[in-house]
Design a protein around this motif. Structure first.
Motif, mmCIF file in Angstrom:
data_model
loop_
_atom_site.group_PDB
_atom_site.id
_atom_site.type_symbol
_atom_site.label_atom_id
_atom_site.label_comp_id
_atom_site.label_asym_id
_atom_site.label_seq_id
_atom_site.Cartn_x
_atom_site.Cartn_y
_atom_site.Cartn_z
ATOM 1 N N TYR A 178 77.034 24.239 99.191
ATOM 2 C CA TYR A 178 78.155 24.916 99.847
ATOM 3 C C TYR A 178 78.382 24.471 101.293
ATOM 4 C CZ TYR A 178 78.373 27.999 95.830
ATOM 5 O OH TYR A 178 78.509 28.489 94.557
ATOM 6 N N LEU A 232 67.130 27.876 97.811
ATOM 7 C CA LEU A 232 68.085 28.257 98.853
ATOM 8 C C LEU A 232 68.581 27.028 99.612
ATOM 9 C CD1 LEU A 232 66.324 31.477 100.153
ATOM 10 C CD2 LEU A 232 68.585 31.376 99.059
ATOM 11 N N SER A 233 67.699 26.080 99.855
ATOM 12 C CA SER A 233 68.102 24.833 100.504
ATOM 13 C C SER A 233 69.078 24.055 99.624
ATOM 14 C CB SER A 233 66.865 23.985 100.819
ATOM 15 O OG SER A 233 67.231 22.774 101.432
ATOM 16 N N ILE A 255 71.121 25.369 97.479
ATOM 17 C CA ILE A 255 72.400 26.089 97.550
ATOM 18 C C ILE A 255 73.117 25.754 98.851
ATOM 19 C CG2 ILE A 255 73.488 28.368 97.708
ATOM 20 C CD1 ILE A 255 71.220 29.393 95.867
ATOM 21 N N ARG A 256 72.378 25.727 99.960
ATOM 22 C CA ARG A 256 72.991 25.356 101.239
ATOM 23 C C ARG A 256 73.613 23.969 101.133
ATOM 24 N NH1 ARG A 256 68.974 23.702 104.895
ATOM 25 N NH2 ARG A 256 69.489 21.726 103.965
ATOM 26 N N THR A 300 75.531 29.046 91.174
ATOM 27 C CA THR A 300 76.344 28.123 91.966
ATOM 28 C C THR A 300 77.597 27.634 91.239
ATOM 29 O OG1 THR A 300 74.953 26.290 91.230
ATOM 30 C CG2 THR A 300 74.380 27.318 93.345
ATOM 31 N N TYR A 310 72.770 32.694 95.391
ATOM 32 C CA TYR A 310 71.401 32.834 94.883
ATOM 33 C C TYR A 310 71.385 33.873 93.761
ATOM 34 C CZ TYR A 310 66.321 33.490 94.910
ATOM 35 O OH TYR A 310 65.000 33.557 94.557
ATOM 36 N N THR A 319 77.057 34.041 101.941
ATOM 37 C CA THR A 319 77.553 33.213 100.836
ATOM 38 C C THR A 319 76.389 32.619 100.059
ATOM 39 O OG1 THR A 319 79.565 32.696 102.081
ATOM 40 C CG2 THR A 319 78.994 31.225 100.259
ATOM 41 N N ILE A 320 75.401 32.090 100.764
ATOM 42 C CA ILE A 320 74.230 31.489 100.114
ATOM 43 C C ILE A 320 73.465 32.555 99.328
ATOM 44 C CG2 ILE A 320 71.969 30.448 100.570
ATOM 45 C CD1 ILE A 320 73.398 28.945 102.924
ATOM 46 N N ASP A 340 77.957 32.451 106.330
ATOM 47 C CA ASP A 340 77.389 31.385 105.504
ATOM 48 C C ASP A 340 76.141 31.889 104.772
ATOM 49 O OD1 ASP A 340 79.328 29.693 106.640
ATOM 50 O OD2 ASP A 340 77.898 28.755 108.024
ATOM 51 N N LEU A 341 75.278 32.596 105.506
ATOM 52 C CA LEU A 341 74.061 33.135 104.899
ATOM 53 C C LEU A 341 74.387 34.120 103.781
ATOM 54 C CD1 LEU A 341 71.900 33.674 108.110
ATOM 55 C CD2 LEU A 341 71.611 31.881 106.372
ATOM 56 N N LEU A 363 73.936 27.696 110.378
ATOM 57 C CA LEU A 363 74.612 28.605 109.458
ATOM 58 C C LEU A 363 74.990 29.904 110.152
ATOM 59 C CD1 LEU A 363 72.257 28.089 106.400
ATOM 60 C CD2 LEU A 363 74.601 27.242 106.619
#
Length: 117
Positions: free
Chosen positions: A54, A47-48, A50-51, A79, A75, A70-71, A67-68, A63
């Protein structure tokens, strides 16, 4: 959390086709995914990652809910999609929204830990 072997391998910085991994390495990754604590740590690292793809300019506390979502959508979908595509194809608005709305609040966590839920 559920995470695929190939995704875990990439998150752990093993690159290339997961089928080409040494059997001992693949077995070690699988063992890590079976262990709940290690699984969560690997998923959190993913997840980090991915953050960082993006929203590289934001840390976790900056975030927004969007944003969350989107992440979470990335996930689930991967990506290879842009932020706009994650929303257009329903990954962020579907899976992402459900994941964010189902997050455990501090109050709910206390209830869960006490066995009240």
């Amino acid at each position: 959390m559920s995470i695929q072997i190939a995704t875990a391998a990439s998150t752990l910085r093993y690159y290339g086709d997961p089928e080409d991994l040494e059997p001992e390495v693949k077995a070690s990754i699988i063992d890590s995914l079976i262990d709940p604590v290690e699984n969560i740590l690997i998923a959190a690292a993913h997840l980090s990652d991915i953050r960082n793809i993006y929203f590289p300019e934001k840390d976790g506390f900056e975030l927004s809910e969007r944003d969350l979502m989107t992440i979470a959508g990335a996930y689930n979908a991967g990506t290879s999609y842009t932020i706009d595509e994650l929303w257009e194809f329903g990954f962020a608005g579907g899976y992402g929204r459900a994941a964010v709305q189902d997050r455990v609040s501090e109050h709910n966590l206390e209830q869960l830990l006490r066995g009240e839920r």
